[in-house]
Design an enzyme around this catalytic site. Structure first.
Site, mmCIF file in Angstrom:
data_model
loop_
_atom_site.group_PDB
_atom_site.id
_atom_site.type_symbol
_atom_site.label_atom_id
_atom_site.label_comp_id
_atom_site.label_asym_id
_atom_site.label_seq_id
_atom_site.Cartn_x
_atom_site.Cartn_y
_atom_site.Cartn_z
ATOM 1 N N HIS A 60 -10.250 -5.749 -2.416
ATOM 2 C CA HIS A 60 -11.133 -5.655 -1.661
ATOM 3 C C HIS A 60 -12.464 -4.935 -2.260
ATOM 4 O O HIS A 60 -12.383 -3.529 -2.413
ATOM 5 C CB HIS A 60 -10.787 -5.023 -0.118
ATOM 6 C CG HIS A 60 -9.773 -5.816 0.329
ATOM 7 N ND1 HIS A 60 -10.145 -6.821 0.867
ATOM 8 C CD2 HIS A 60 -8.499 -5.502 0.525
ATOM 9 C CE1 HIS A 60 -8.869 -7.318 1.389
ATOM 10 N NE2 HIS A 60 -8.156 -6.579 1.273
ATOM 11 N N ASN A 94 2.170 -4.429 -3.526
ATOM 12 C CA ASN A 94 0.820 -4.993 -3.461
ATOM 13 C C ASN A 94 0.079 -3.767 -2.887
ATOM 14 O O ASN A 94 0.357 -2.852 -2.074
ATOM 15 C CB ASN A 94 0.787 -5.974 -2.155
ATOM 16 C CG ASN A 94 -0.637 -6.548 -1.786
ATOM 17 O OD1 ASN A 94 -1.235 -7.041 -2.881
ATOM 18 N ND2 ASN A 94 -1.011 -6.659 -0.840
ATOM 19 N N GLU A 103 0.823 -1.023 -0.035
ATOM 20 C CA GLU A 103 -0.027 -0.065 -0.022
ATOM 21 C C GLU A 103 0.831 1.357 0.020
ATOM 22 O O GLU A 103 0.796 2.221 0.912
ATOM 23 C CB GLU A 103 -0.888 -0.029 1.260
ATOM 24 C CG GLU A 103 -1.919 -1.421 1.101
ATOM 25 C CD GLU A 103 -2.852 -1.294 2.454
ATOM 26 O OE1 GLU A 103 -2.653 -0.551 3.294
ATOM 27 O OE2 GLU A 103 -3.857 -2.063 2.437
ATOM 28 N N GLU A 125 -5.916 -10.579 -2.254
ATOM 29 C CA GLU A 125 -6.886 -10.336 -1.047
ATOM 30 C C GLU A 125 -8.406 -10.230 -1.329
ATOM 31 O O GLU A 125 -9.131 -9.471 -0.779
ATOM 32 C CB GLU A 125 -6.533 -9.191 -0.328
ATOM 33 C CG GLU A 125 -4.951 -8.964 0.079
ATOM 34 C CD GLU A 125 -4.505 -8.137 1.269
ATOM 35 O OE1 GLU A 125 -5.676 -7.106 1.699
ATOM 36 O OE2 GLU A 125 -3.288 -7.789 1.134
ATOM 37 N N ASP A 159 -12.030 -10.096 -1.691
ATOM 38 C CA ASP A 159 -13.476 -10.204 -1.208
ATOM 39 C C ASP A 159 -14.346 -9.372 -1.545
ATOM 40 O O ASP A 159 -14.043 -8.253 -2.437
ATOM 41 C CB ASP A 159 -13.211 -10.265 0.314
ATOM 42 C CG ASP A 159 -12.690 -9.025 1.076
ATOM 43 O OD1 ASP A 159 -12.713 -8.116 0.239
ATOM 44 O OD2 ASP A 159 -12.161 -9.032 2.178
HETATM 45 C C1 XIL Z 1 -6.326 -7.202 7.725
HETATM 46 C C2 XIL Z 1 -6.531 -8.330 8.704
HETATM 47 O O1 XIL Z 1 -7.490 -9.233 7.637
HETATM 48 C C3 XIL Z 1 -7.249 -8.113 9.769
HETATM 49 O O2 XIL Z 1 -7.266 -8.937 10.657
HETATM 50 C C4 XIL Z 1 -6.311 -6.988 10.413
HETATM 51 O O3 XIL Z 1 -7.117 -6.623 11.561
HETATM 52 C C5 XIL Z 1 -6.038 -5.590 9.778
HETATM 53 O O4 XIL Z 1 -5.644 -6.151 8.607
HETATM 54 N N1 XIL Z 1 -4.964 -4.946 3.250
HETATM 55 C C6 XIL Z 1 -4.011 -5.660 3.538
HETATM 56 C C7 XIL Z 1 -4.115 -6.908 4.696
HETATM 57 O O5 XIL Z 1 -2.877 -5.662 3.158
HETATM 58 O O6 XIL Z 1 -2.905 -7.171 5.556
HETATM 59 C C8 XIL Z 1 -5.349 -6.334 5.640
HETATM 60 O O7 XIL Z 1 -5.495 -7.217 6.612
HETATM 61 C C9 XIL Z 1 -6.546 -5.986 4.837
HETATM 62 C C10 XIL Z 1 -6.091 -4.613 3.995
#
Ligand code: XIL
Length: 444
Positions: free
Chosen positions: A234, A198, A157, A262, A264
């Site tokens: 996400h 990422n 990020e 990631e 979802d």
């Molecule tokens: C999230 C985890 O899933 C949670 O359990 C934690 O509290 C916060 O982080 N982007 C990312 C991940 O790169 O590491 C994050 O994971 C979600 C957003």
């Protein structure tokens, strides 16, 4: 998703879960997602929590996915909560589980503005000190898992939405060069690991993804070891960017791999069958976009079950963002992934999943989940035979009777309806001695 065949395996006896298909027809993809993905030359992954890798959770994580990402276990605040004192236990556990299940591991993540230990964020450091802290961190962590990590999210990020660099501990202290340095140090510690940058909101072609594109291009030109781009994905229901595949392709054309890291798809709660159908379409289109680009190597979901998703805690009012519901029943989204990987969902129906949720010397608690896809129920009856002397003592969310070895449970007044794409669960306590094998549940 457990087939009848594997449902009766030894593993099922240990994990206490079995699924049987109800009339009118068998339900879905016998072929695990990881096998479908492999046939397309892809890897399908999930983020996991180490402590949960037993029972049904471990069974699904191990059987359906060919890659694991520690959700939190490899972040700096987890591995070095106090300066100089390390905790690798959860990370080690996940790596061992992955090796036992012939899975890749995506290391996540080495350089980030979030989830850093307070000793680091609260400290006052010169840039020379900051640089050496970062180098030590990367060398230590990457070195520890040398040869065991397929790909590292080295930098997480780094960008703002407008494509400028995010103001972080690292950027402010070291300048934009921290990214090249981090990649170089990671490469020195494990030359075989694929090294990624990422980020989120870089799914479509936009200012942020273009900044990432330009960065990767310049790193490549400068000979910095950069192997891949991680697109977090996400997503919000119904909002898969139309330019996703084009965007993946332009990164691939730079000569790097791409991973959806990631995935979802969150929805406003409560879920309903319309939203779940849209979610299926969304998962399917993301996986299809990756499948269409040769250099898109991995799609990882950020938690495979709604019981283990960060969404409800982070986006109040939203949830149901993963391919399995909270009772480990596959949702339409699961079939969306399977279909994008070439699986066929030939039939529809309702299925009952029996699982032992806890067991002690004389008793156990069990759960049956009834899930429907492509059809619905307005009432139900689940029955099974206890072949090893188990005796039901109590049930909730159903009316259960046992006569000899035969157990029959019918819906309560309030939970007879199992919607298309939804599920209903009931629980019970029972006694056991000697052994406690998992019975076959019949719906009817
Ligand atoms: C999230 C985890 O899933 C949670 O359990 C934690 O509290 C916060 O982080 N982007 C990312 C991940 O790169 O590491 C994050 O994971 C979600 C957003």
């Amino acid at each position: 998703m457990r087939s009848l065949r594997t449902g009766l395996s030894l593993a099922a006896l240990f994990t206490g879960a079995v699924m049987l298909f109800a009339a009118p027809a068998a339900h879905a993809a016998d072929t695990p997602l990881r096998d479908l993905a492999a046939a397309k030359g892809k890897v399908i992954g999930t983020a996991v929590t180490g402590s949960k890798l037993t029972g049904t959770y471990g069974d699904i994580a191990g059987s359906q996915f060919s890659s694991l990402t520690p959700g939190n276990a490899m972040k700096w605040e987890t591995v070095e909560p106090t300066q100089g004192s390390f905790n690798w236990s959860e990370a080690d556990q996940i790596v061992a589980f992955a090796q036992a299940h012939n899975q890749q591991v995506r290391g996540h993540t080495l350089v980030w503005h979030s989830q850093n230990p307070s000793w680091l964020t609260n400290g006052t450091w010169t840039s020379a000190q900051l640089s050496s802290l970062l180098q030590n961190h990367i060398s230590t962590e990457v070195g520890r898992y040398k040869g065991e990590i397929t790909a590292w999210d080295v930098v997480n990020e780094p960008f703002n939405e407008d494509g400028s660099y995010r103001s972080t501990l690292w950027y402010n202290g070291l300048g934009a060069n921290y990214i090249a340095q981090a990649l170089t140090w990671a490469h020195a510690a494990d030359p075989a690991a694929k090294l990624y940058i990422n980020d989120y909101n870089v799914e479509g072609v936009n200012a942020k993804s273009t900044a990432l594109y330009n960065l990767v291009k310049s790193l490549k030109a400068a000979g910095v070891p950069i192997d891949g781009v991680g697109i977090q994905a996400h997503l919000v229901l119904g909002q898969v960017p139309a330019t996703l595949q084009q965007n993946i392709q332009r990164f691939a054309d730079l000569g790097v791999d791409v991973a959806i890291t990631e995935l979802d798809v969150r929805m406003a709660l409560p879920a309903d069958s319309t939203k779940l159908a849209q979610q299926k379409a969304d998962f399917k289109s993301v996986v299809a976009a990756c499948a269409a680009v040769t250099r898109c190597v991995n799609v990882t979901v950020w938690g495979f079950t709604d019981a283990d998703s960060w969404v409800p805690g982070t986006f109040p009012g939203y949830g149901a963002a993963t391919p399995y519901d909270e009772n480990y029943a596959p949702k339409p989204a699961y079939y969306g992934i399977a279909e994008a990987l070439g699986g066929t969902q030939s039939t529809t129906g309702c299925a009952a999943t029996y699982s032992v949720t806890s067991q002690w010397n004389t008793g156990f608690t069990g759960q049956v989940t009834i899930a429907c896809s492509g059809t619905a129920l307005s009432s139900w009856r689940a029955s099974w035979t206890y072949g090893a002397g188990q005796q039901l003592t109590q049930a909730w969310n159903a009316t259960c009777t046992q006569s000899g070895t035969a157990v029959t449970c019918t819906n309560a007044t309030y939970n007879g309806t199992v919607p298309d794409g939804g599920s209903v669960s009931f629980g019970f306590n029972a006694s056991w001695t000697g052994s406690n094998p998992v019975p076959v549940v019949t719906l009817g």
